[in-house]
Scaffold this motif. Structure first.
Motif, PDB file in Angstrom:
ATOM      1  N   GLU A   1      18.007  14.757  -9.346  1.00  0.00           N
ATOM      2  CA  GLU A   1      18.908  14.534  -8.266  1.00  0.00           C
ATOM      3  C   GLU A   1      18.352  13.684  -7.056  1.00  0.00           C
ATOM      4  O   GLU A   1      18.991  13.610  -6.251  1.00  0.00           O
ATOM      5  N   ARG A   2      17.347  12.982  -7.383  1.00  0.00           N
ATOM      6  CA  ARG A   2      16.697  12.310  -6.397  1.00  0.00           C
ATOM      7  C   ARG A   2      17.130  10.796  -6.557  1.00  0.00           C
ATOM      8  O   ARG A   2      16.492  10.021  -6.909  1.00  0.00           O
ATOM      9  N   THR A   3      18.331  10.541  -6.324  1.00  0.00           N
ATOM     10  CA  THR A   3      19.257   9.545  -7.025  1.00  0.00           C
ATOM     11  C   THR A   3      19.537   8.432  -5.570  1.00  0.00           C
ATOM     12  O   THR A   3      19.217   8.781  -4.547  1.00  0.00           O
ATOM     13  N   CYS A   4      19.630   7.134  -6.126  1.00  0.00           N
ATOM     14  CA  CYS A   4      19.718   5.876  -5.337  1.00  0.00           C
ATOM     15  C   CYS A   4      21.173   6.247  -4.531  1.00  0.00           C
ATOM     16  O   CYS A   4      22.236   6.011  -5.422  1.00  0.00           O
ATOM     17  N   ALA A   5      21.268   6.272  -3.143  1.00  0.00           N
ATOM     18  CA  ALA A   5      22.429   6.459  -2.458  1.00  0.00           C
ATOM     19  C   ALA A   5      23.338   5.274  -2.720  1.00  0.00           C
ATOM     20  O   ALA A   5      24.565   5.308  -2.899  1.00  0.00           O
ATOM     21  N   TRP A   6      22.773   3.964  -2.815  1.00  0.00           N
ATOM     22  CA  TRP A   6      23.493   2.763  -2.830  1.00  0.00           C
ATOM     23  C   TRP A   6      24.198   2.857  -4.010  1.00  0.00           C
ATOM     24  O   TRP A   6      25.539   2.526  -4.258  1.00  0.00           O
ATOM     25  N   CYS A   7      23.366   2.917  -5.365  1.00  0.00           N
ATOM     26  CA  CYS A   7      24.084   2.890  -6.606  1.00  0.00           C
ATOM     27  C   CYS A   7      25.112   3.789  -6.827  1.00  0.00           C
ATOM     28  O   CYS A   7      26.094   4.057  -7.342  1.00  0.00           O
TER      29      CYS A   7
ATOM     30  N   THR B   1       0.681  -1.121   0.036  1.00  0.00           N
ATOM     31  CA  THR B   1      -0.006   0.130   0.104  1.00  0.00           C
ATOM     32  C   THR B   1       1.002   1.239  -0.025  1.00  0.00           C
ATOM     33  O   THR B   1       0.424   2.048  -0.710  1.00  0.00           O
ATOM     34  N   ARG B   2       1.935   1.060   0.845  1.00  0.00           N
ATOM     35  CA  ARG B   2       2.815   2.350   0.692  1.00  0.00           C
ATOM     36  C   ARG B   2       3.384   2.572  -0.628  1.00  0.00           C
ATOM     37  O   ARG B   2       3.512   3.952  -0.977  1.00  0.00           O
ATOM     38  N   LEU B   3       3.910   1.676  -1.157  1.00  0.00           N
ATOM     39  CA  LEU B   3       4.414   1.740  -2.710  1.00  0.00           C
ATOM     40  C   LEU B   3       3.076   2.388  -3.505  1.00  0.00           C
ATOM     41  O   LEU B   3       3.495   3.286  -4.393  1.00  0.00           O
ATOM     42  N   ARG B   4       2.093   1.913  -3.444  1.00  0.00           N
ATOM     43  CA  ARG B   4       0.890   2.166  -4.416  1.00  0.00           C
ATOM     44  C   ARG B   4       0.465   3.712  -4.012  1.00  0.00           C
ATOM     45  O   ARG B   4       0.201   4.330  -5.172  1.00  0.00           O
ATOM     46  N   ILE B   5       0.655   4.304  -2.827  1.00  0.00           N
ATOM     47  CA  ILE B   5      -0.142   5.604  -2.684  1.00  0.00           C
ATOM     48  C   ILE B   5       1.342   6.487  -2.497  1.00  0.00           C
ATOM     49  O   ILE B   5       1.210   7.767  -2.126  1.00  0.00           O
ATOM     50  N   SER B   6       2.691   5.995  -2.824  1.00  0.00           N
ATOM     51  CA  SER B   6       3.936   6.906  -2.646  1.00  0.00           C
ATOM     52  C   SER B   6       3.860   7.337  -1.435  1.00  0.00           C
ATOM     53  O   SER B   6       4.568   8.390  -1.077  1.00  0.00           O
ATOM     54  N   ALA B   7       3.871   6.390  -0.286  1.00  0.00           N
ATOM     55  CA  ALA B   7       3.883   6.875   0.957  1.00  0.00           C
ATOM     56  C   ALA B   7       5.171   5.978   1.784  1.00  0.00           C
ATOM     57  O   ALA B   7       5.251   5.460   2.595  1.00  0.00           O
ATOM     58  N   HIS B   8       6.281   6.295   0.822  1.00  0.00           N
ATOM     59  CA  HIS B   8       7.301   5.540   1.210  1.00  0.00           C
ATOM     60  C   HIS B   8       8.550   6.432   1.670  1.00  0.00           C
ATOM     61  O   HIS B   8       8.281   7.615   1.505  1.00  0.00           O
ATOM     62  N   ARG B   9       9.602   5.890   1.836  1.00  0.00           N
ATOM     63  CA  ARG B   9      10.984   6.811   2.160  1.00  0.00           C
ATOM     64  C   ARG B   9      11.848   6.633   0.970  1.00  0.00           C
ATOM     65  O   ARG B   9      13.045   6.757   1.307  1.00  0.00           O
ATOM     66  N   LEU B  10      11.546   6.630  -0.290  1.00  0.00           N
ATOM     67  CA  LEU B  10      12.413   6.487  -1.557  1.00  0.00           C
ATOM     68  C   LEU B  10      12.663   8.047  -1.673  1.00  0.00           C
ATOM     69  O   LEU B  10      11.802   8.867  -1.510  1.00  0.00           O
ATOM     70  N   GLU B  11      13.992   8.206  -2.381  1.00  0.00           N
ATOM     71  CA  GLU B  11      14.245   9.595  -2.783  1.00  0.00           C
ATOM     72  C   GLU B  11      13.259  10.494  -3.713  1.00  0.00           C
ATOM     73  O   GLU B  11      13.051  11.660  -3.704  1.00  0.00           O
ATOM     74  N   ILE B  12      12.684   9.413  -4.514  1.00  0.00           N
ATOM     75  CA  ILE B  12      11.622  10.240  -5.479  1.00  0.00           C
ATOM     76  C   ILE B  12      10.726  11.005  -4.599  1.00  0.00           C
ATOM     77  O   ILE B  12      10.151  12.047  -5.124  1.00  0.00           O
ATOM     78  N   GLU B  13      10.236  10.391  -3.530  1.00  0.00           N
ATOM     79  CA  GLU B  13       9.168  11.221  -2.761  1.00  0.00           C
ATOM     80  C   GLU B  13       9.793  12.094  -1.546  1.00  0.00           C
ATOM     81  O   GLU B  13       9.289  13.138  -1.625  1.00  0.00           O
ATOM     82  N   ILE B  14      11.006  11.699  -0.904  1.00  0.00           N
ATOM     83  CA  ILE B  14      11.440  12.668  -0.139  1.00  0.00           C
ATOM     84  C   ILE B  14      12.011  13.740  -0.676  1.00  0.00           C
ATOM     85  O   ILE B  14      11.851  14.675  -0.034  1.00  0.00           O
ATOM     86  N   GLY B  15      12.674  13.628  -1.934  1.00  0.00           N
ATOM     87  CA  GLY B  15      13.074  14.896  -2.468  1.00  0.00           C
ATOM     88  C   GLY B  15      11.857  15.733  -3.060  1.00  0.00           C
ATOM     89  O   GLY B  15      12.299  17.027  -3.022  1.00  0.00           O
ATOM     90  N   ARG B  16      10.814  15.367  -3.319  1.00  0.00           N
ATOM     91  CA  ARG B  16       9.899  15.936  -3.820  1.00  0.00           C
ATOM     92  C   ARG B  16       9.386  17.178  -2.666  1.00  0.00           C
ATOM     93  O   ARG B  16       9.079  18.050  -2.918  1.00  0.00           O
ATOM     94  N   TYR B  17       9.305  16.605  -1.430  1.00  0.00           N
ATOM     95  CA  TYR B  17       8.865  17.394  -0.452  1.00  0.00           C
ATOM     96  C   TYR B  17       9.823  18.408   0.095  1.00  0.00           C
ATOM     97  O   TYR B  17       9.650  19.282   0.402  1.00  0.00           O
ATOM     98  N   LYS B  18      11.353  17.894  -0.188  1.00  0.00           N
ATOM     99  CA  LYS B  18      12.304  18.877  -0.012  1.00  0.00           C
ATOM    100  C   LYS B  18      12.569  19.787  -1.172  1.00  0.00           C
ATOM    101  O   LYS B  18      13.519  20.493  -1.142  1.00  0.00           O
ATOM    102  N   LYS B  19      12.016  19.744  -2.179  1.00  0.00           N
ATOM    103  CA  LYS B  19      11.949  20.543  -3.457  1.00  0.00           C
ATOM    104  C   LYS B  19      13.395  20.177  -4.258  1.00  0.00           C
ATOM    105  O   LYS B  19      14.001  21.153  -4.730  1.00  0.00           O
ATOM    106  N   VAL B  20      13.739  19.171  -4.160  1.00  0.00           N
ATOM    107  CA  VAL B  20      15.129  18.572  -4.800  1.00  0.00           C
ATOM    108  C   VAL B  20      14.881  18.328  -6.058  1.00  0.00           C
ATOM    109  O   VAL B  20      13.646  17.646  -6.386  1.00  0.00           O
TER     110      VAL B  20
END
Length: 102
Positions: A36-42, A13-32
């Motif tokens: 630039e919302r890249t995967c830290a691991w990669c 459900t978190r994935l479906r409604i974008s309520a997760h902790r991935l950079e694509i969402e976190i960066g959106r709220y931080k106006k990144v």
């Protein structure tokens, strides 16, 4: 719905409604900026600037390779189509949809 365990259902459900902790969402709220919302691991391991979104984490990121291998085997056993012809994106969509896998 075919997801029976509470934890799995909550994560799906978190994935479906974008309520997760991935950079694509976190960066959106931080106006990144999106690129630039890249995967830290990669970025650390491969010096790769791939955007960390749902499809990347579930289908491409090396950090999840072992789990993904197990999951893909399970999905392929549930999907009665020729799994070589199914794209990663369509597997992702089938996985998070409410529709029966057949």
């Amino acid at each position: 719905d075919h997801v029976t365990k509470y934890k799995d259902r909550a994560n799906t459900t978190r994935l479906r409604i974008s309520a997760h902790r991935l950079e694509i969402e976190i960066g959106r709220y931080k106006k990144v900026p999106r690129n630039e919302r890249t995967c830290a691991w990669c970025k650390i391991v491969f010096d790769d600037k791939t955007i960390e979104n749902e499809i990347h984490v579930l289908n491409q990121c090396d950090m999840n390779a072992a789990y993904r291998s197990q999951l893909v085997q399970k999905i392929n056993s549930l999907i009665q189509e020729d799994s070589d012809l199914i794209t990663n994106e369509s597997k992702f969509l089938k996985l998070i949809s409410n529709h029966e896998i057949n």
